[in-house]
Scaffold this motif. Structure first.
Motif, short mmCIF file in Angstrom:
data_model
loop_
_atom_site.label_atom_id
_atom_site.label_comp_id
_atom_site.label_asym_id
_atom_site.label_seq_id
_atom_site.Cartn_x
_atom_site.Cartn_y
_atom_site.Cartn_z
N UNK A 217 0.79 -1.38 0.11
CA UNK A 217 -0.06 0.02 -0.18
C UNK A 217 0.90 1.35 0.04
N UNK A 218 2.14 1.03 -0.07
CA UNK A 218 2.95 2.49 0.12
C UNK A 218 3.07 3.01 -1.17
N UNK A 219 2.85 2.43 -2.32
CA UNK A 219 2.87 2.87 -3.76
C UNK A 219 2.59 1.94 -4.64
N UNK A 220 2.10 2.78 -6.10
CA UNK A 220 1.38 1.80 -6.88
C UNK A 220 2.46 0.79 -7.35
N UNK A 221 1.96 -0.36 -7.62
CA UNK A 221 2.59 -1.68 -8.43
C UNK A 221 2.33 -1.55 -9.90
N UNK A 222 1.12 -0.77 -10.38
CA UNK A 222 0.77 -0.89 -11.78
C UNK A 222 -0.16 0.40 -12.03
N UNK A 223 -0.43 0.29 -13.20
CA UNK A 223 -1.43 1.55 -13.43
C UNK A 223 -2.60 1.01 -14.51
N UNK A 224 -3.81 1.14 -14.44
CA UNK A 224 -4.62 0.96 -15.63
C UNK A 224 -5.19 2.13 -16.27
N UNK A 225 -5.23 2.01 -17.36
CA UNK A 225 -5.84 3.24 -18.42
C UNK A 225 -6.94 2.86 -19.43
#
Length: 261
Positions: A217-225
Motif C-alpha cells: 500500500x505504500x506506492x502503486x505497483x501498476x497502472x490501468x488506463x
C-alpha cells in the motif's frame, strides 16, 4: 557480511550491459546498429559488438539488416511466462473482461520501469486508437496516463531523480515539456484521483489512468488506463471513463490485497 552475501549484492557487469542494450532496442521500436547503441549507452563499440552477437546467438536479439539489430523472438517466451504466472495480469484480465460499462475502449495495464512504462496486458477495444498496447511495449512515463498515475504515488524526490539525466523527447506538441509541469500534473492527479493524458502520446487520443496498489500500500505497483478518441471526449464520457478506470483499479487492488483506495 559473508563472502556469499557480498557476492550476491554485486551486479554482473556483462548482464547489466546486456540489459541496457535490450532496453535501448525496446525503446522507440526501431532497429539500431552497434555504433548507435555504443553512443547511446556510452560503451566501447567492441563491447557492444560482442554482446550483440552473443544475444543474437541466444535468440534475445536478431539481425534485421546490415549491422542492424532488433529484439529477438525468445523474449516473447519470457513475456508469456510473466503473463501466465502473474496474479497481476490474470486478475486484470478477469476484471477487465467482466466490465460491462466500457466495451468499445481498450483497457490496458502497465508497470513502471525507470522513466518508462511497460505494458503487460490489454483488453482490446473496438475503437482504433492508433497506438499499440501490446505486452512489452515501452513508452515515456510522463506522457502516459498510467505513468502519471503511478508516479503520483511516489515521493517528489524520487520522481525528480528519474529525470536527473534529462527529459524524454516529446511525442506530440502537447507532451509534458518539463519536470516542473509533470510535478504539477502529479499534484492534480492526486487531488482528482485519476490521471489524464490529453493528447500527449497521440494527438487524437485521450487516456484516463488510475493507480493499482498491492498489499504494501505504500506506492502503486501498476497502472490501468482507458483510452478514448479525442472526438468522443465530453463531460459525460469523461465522467463515465474516469469513474470506470478508478473502479477497475480499486477492484484489482483489492484482489491483490491492497486497501489504499
Amino acid at each position: 557480511m559473508t563472502e556469499e552475501t557480498e557476492q550476491r549484492g554485486k551486479a554482473v557487469p556483462a548482464l547489466v550491459r546486456a540489459k541496457k542494450i535490450l532496453d535501448a532496442l525496446s525503446a522507440g521500436g526501431k532497429p539500431k546498429g552497434v555504433s548507435e547503441l555504443a553512443r547511446m549507452l556510452d560503451l566501447p563499440k567492441s563491447t557492444v559488438h560482442g554482446l550483440c552477437h552473443t544475444l543474437v546467438d541466444l535468440g534475445l536479439m536478431m539481425r534485421v539488416g546490415p549491422n542492424q539489430f532488433a529484439v529477438g523472438p525468445h523474449v516473447l517466451s519470457w513475456a508469456n511466462a510473466f503473463e501466465g504466472q502473474s496474479d497481476l495480469t490474470q486478475e486484470f484480465m478477469r476484471i477487465a473482461d467482466a466490465n460491462d460499462l466500457i466495451s468499445k475502449q481498450a483497457i490496458n495495464l502497465s508497470i513502471l520501469t525507470g522513466r518508462e512504462v511497460m505494458y503487460v496486458a490489454c483488453r482490446r477495444g473496438t475503437d482504433p486508437l492508433g497506438v499499440s498496447f501490446r505486452p512489452g511495449v515501452r513508452l515515456p512515463a510522463p506522457f502516459t496516463a498510467t505513468g502519471k498515475a503511478m508516479m503520483s504515488t511516489m515521493p517528489r524526490a524520487e520522481v525528480e531523480a528519474l529525470f536527473a539525466d534529462g527529459w524524454p523527447e516529446p511525442w506530440t506538441r502537447r507532451s509534458v515539456p518539463d519536470l516542473k509541469t509533470l510535478l504539477r500534473e502529479l499534484d492534480e492527479t492526486r487531488e482528482r484521483g485519476y490521471s489524464i493524458d490529453d493528447g500527449q502520446l497521440r494527438d487524437a487520443m485521450v487516456c484516463f489512468g488510475a493507480a493499482v496498489f498491492g498489499a504494501s500500500d505504500d506506492r502503486a505497483i501498476a497502472g490501468i488506463a482507458i483510452g478514448l478518441l479525442s472526438g468522443e471526449v465530453n463531460e459525460a464520457s469523461t465522467s463515465l471513463v474516469s469513474h470506470a478506470v478508478q473502479s477497475l483499479a480499486q477492484k484489482l487492488s483489492h484482489r491483490l490485497g491492497g486497501n489504499r483506495h
